[in-house]
Design a protein around this motif. Structure first.
Motif, PDB file in Angstrom:
ATOM      1  N   VAL A 109       0.874  -1.162   0.000  1.00  0.00           N
ATOM      2  CA  VAL A 109       0.000   0.000   0.000  1.00  0.00           C
ATOM      3  C   VAL A 109       0.918   1.220   0.000  1.00  0.00           C
ATOM      4  CG1 VAL A 109      -1.651   1.369   1.335  1.00  0.00           C
ATOM      5  CG2 VAL A 109      -1.890  -1.118   1.226  1.00  0.00           C
ATOM      6  N   VAL A 110       0.671   2.124  -0.918  1.00  0.00           N
ATOM      7  CA  VAL A 110       1.421   3.384  -0.988  1.00  0.00           C
ATOM      8  C   VAL A 110       0.402   4.506  -0.912  1.00  0.00           C
ATOM      9  CG1 VAL A 110       2.974   4.816  -2.362  1.00  0.00           C
ATOM     10  CG2 VAL A 110       3.226   2.323  -2.396  1.00  0.00           C
ATOM     11  N   ALA A 111       0.612   5.444   0.015  1.00  0.00           N
ATOM     12  CA  ALA A 111      -0.362   6.513   0.225  1.00  0.00           C
ATOM     13  C   ALA A 111       0.319   7.821   0.597  1.00  0.00           C
ATOM     14  CB  ALA A 111      -1.337   6.113   1.339  1.00  0.00           C
ATOM     15  N   VAL A 112      -0.335   8.910   0.237  1.00  0.00           N
ATOM     16  CA  VAL A 112       0.075  10.240   0.658  1.00  0.00           C
ATOM     17  C   VAL A 112      -0.750  10.582   1.888  1.00  0.00           C
ATOM     18  CG1 VAL A 112       0.144  12.687   0.046  1.00  0.00           C
ATOM     19  CG2 VAL A 112       0.660  10.955  -1.676  1.00  0.00           C
ATOM     20  N   VAL A 113      -0.076  11.032   2.954  1.00  0.00           N
ATOM     21  CA  VAL A 113      -0.747  11.345   4.215  1.00  0.00           C
ATOM     22  C   VAL A 113      -0.489  12.803   4.574  1.00  0.00           C
ATOM     23  CG1 VAL A 113      -0.903  10.779   6.677  1.00  0.00           C
ATOM     24  CG2 VAL A 113      -0.486   8.966   5.007  1.00  0.00           C
ATOM     25  N   ALA A 114      -1.566  13.515   4.885  1.00  0.00           N
ATOM     26  CA  ALA A 114      -1.463  14.900   5.357  1.00  0.00           C
ATOM     27  C   ALA A 114      -2.097  14.975   6.741  1.00  0.00           C
ATOM     28  CB  ALA A 114      -2.187  15.846   4.403  1.00  0.00           C
ATOM     29  N   ARG A 115      -1.468  15.748   7.609  1.00  0.00           N
ATOM     30  CA  ARG A 115      -1.992  15.899   8.968  1.00  0.00           C
ATOM     31  C   ARG A 115      -1.854  17.356   9.388  1.00  0.00           C
ATOM     32  NH1 ARG A 115      -0.479  11.480  10.534  1.00  0.00           N
ATOM     33  NH2 ARG A 115       1.654  11.936  11.061  1.00  0.00           N
ATOM     34  N   THR A 116      -2.726  17.793  10.265  1.00  0.00           N
ATOM     35  CA  THR A 116      -2.695  19.180  10.730  1.00  0.00           C
ATOM     36  C   THR A 116      -1.645  19.415  11.807  1.00  0.00           C
ATOM     37  OG1 THR A 116      -4.483  18.752  12.315  1.00  0.00           O
ATOM     38  CG2 THR A 116      -5.122  19.624  10.145  1.00  0.00           C
ATOM     39  N   ASP A 117      -0.760  18.464  11.993  1.00  0.00           N
ATOM     40  CA  ASP A 117       0.360  18.586  12.928  1.00  0.00           C
ATOM     41  C   ASP A 117       1.636  18.785  12.118  1.00  0.00           C
ATOM     42  OD1 ASP A 117       2.315  18.372  14.859  1.00  0.00           O
ATOM     43  OD2 ASP A 117       1.814  16.329  15.443  1.00  0.00           O
ATOM     44  N   PRO A 118       2.288  19.934  12.212  1.00  0.00           N
ATOM     45  CA  PRO A 118       3.496  20.133  11.423  1.00  0.00           C
ATOM     46  C   PRO A 118       4.684  19.294  11.904  1.00  0.00           C
ATOM     47  CG  PRO A 118       3.191  21.977  12.912  1.00  0.00           C
ATOM     48  CD  PRO A 118       1.969  21.103  13.021  1.00  0.00           C
ATOM     49  N   ASN A 119       4.608  18.771  13.113  1.00  0.00           N
ATOM     50  CA  ASN A 119       5.680  17.938  13.666  1.00  0.00           C
ATOM     51  C   ASN A 119       5.372  16.486  13.372  1.00  0.00           C
ATOM     52  OD1 ASN A 119       7.160  20.128  15.043  1.00  0.00           O
ATOM     53  ND2 ASN A 119       5.211  20.309  16.098  1.00  0.00           N
ATOM     54  N   GLU A 120       6.136  15.914  12.489  1.00  0.00           N
ATOM     55  CA  GLU A 120       5.896  14.595  11.914  1.00  0.00           C
ATOM     56  C   GLU A 120       5.384  13.531  12.884  1.00  0.00           C
ATOM     57  OE1 GLU A 120       5.576  11.225   9.967  1.00  0.00           O
ATOM     58  OE2 GLU A 120       5.713  13.166   9.026  1.00  0.00           O
TER      59      GLU A 120
END
Length: 145
Positions: A109-120
């Motif tokens: 599975v390959v996915a792009v993940v975005a989160r509202t936390d700038p700290n990984e």
């Protein structure tokens, strides 16, 4: 030019293992680009693989699957599931426990993940008490809803 107006190009070199237990190709974050309100990265879950049960305290997550198919277990006891495949988006509200499982024994599975936390990795809270729930043993397959 003000530092806040500078664009930053990030070229991910190699994958690292996240706290959740999957491969991450770091992209945009506070650490890599000075981001203040988001992080964006690429993840890969190997065939038959899964992450550890976790949540992101106070931060929303959006996922776009590029390749493969994953079962995403979620809820207080990971009692719900959704199957998300290539070309589909998944939204996970802030603070919701979840655990992704690769549904294939052959394809990652390959996915792009975005989160509202700038700290990984800062908002990741591992939930080891949920990792061994009976319906998740043996790969975590099961009926979606």
């Amino acid at each position: 030019m003000d530092v806040q107006q500078r664009c930053v190009l990030v070229k991910p070199d190699a994958a690292t293992e996240s706290k959740q237990g999957h491969q991450v190709f770091p992209g945009i974050s506070a650490e890599s680009a000075g981001a203040q309100g988001l992080c964006l990265h690429l993840i890969e879950i190997p065939p038959g693989g899964r992450a550890r049960a976790h949540l992101h305290a106070g931060h929303e997550t959006a996922i776009y699957v590029i390749r493969g198919e994953a079962i995403s277990w979620y809820g207080d006891r990971l009692e719900h599931s959704l199957t998300v495949g290539a070309g589909e988006f998944l939204y996970i509200p802030a603070g919701v426990p979840h655990l992704p499982v690769n549904a294939s024994d052959a394809e990652p599975v390959v996915a792009v993940v975005a989160r509202t936390d700038p700290n990984e990795q800062e908002s990741v809270v591992l939930l080891p008490e949920l990792d061994q729930l009976p319906h998740l043993i043996g790969g975590g397959g099961g009926a979606g809803e």
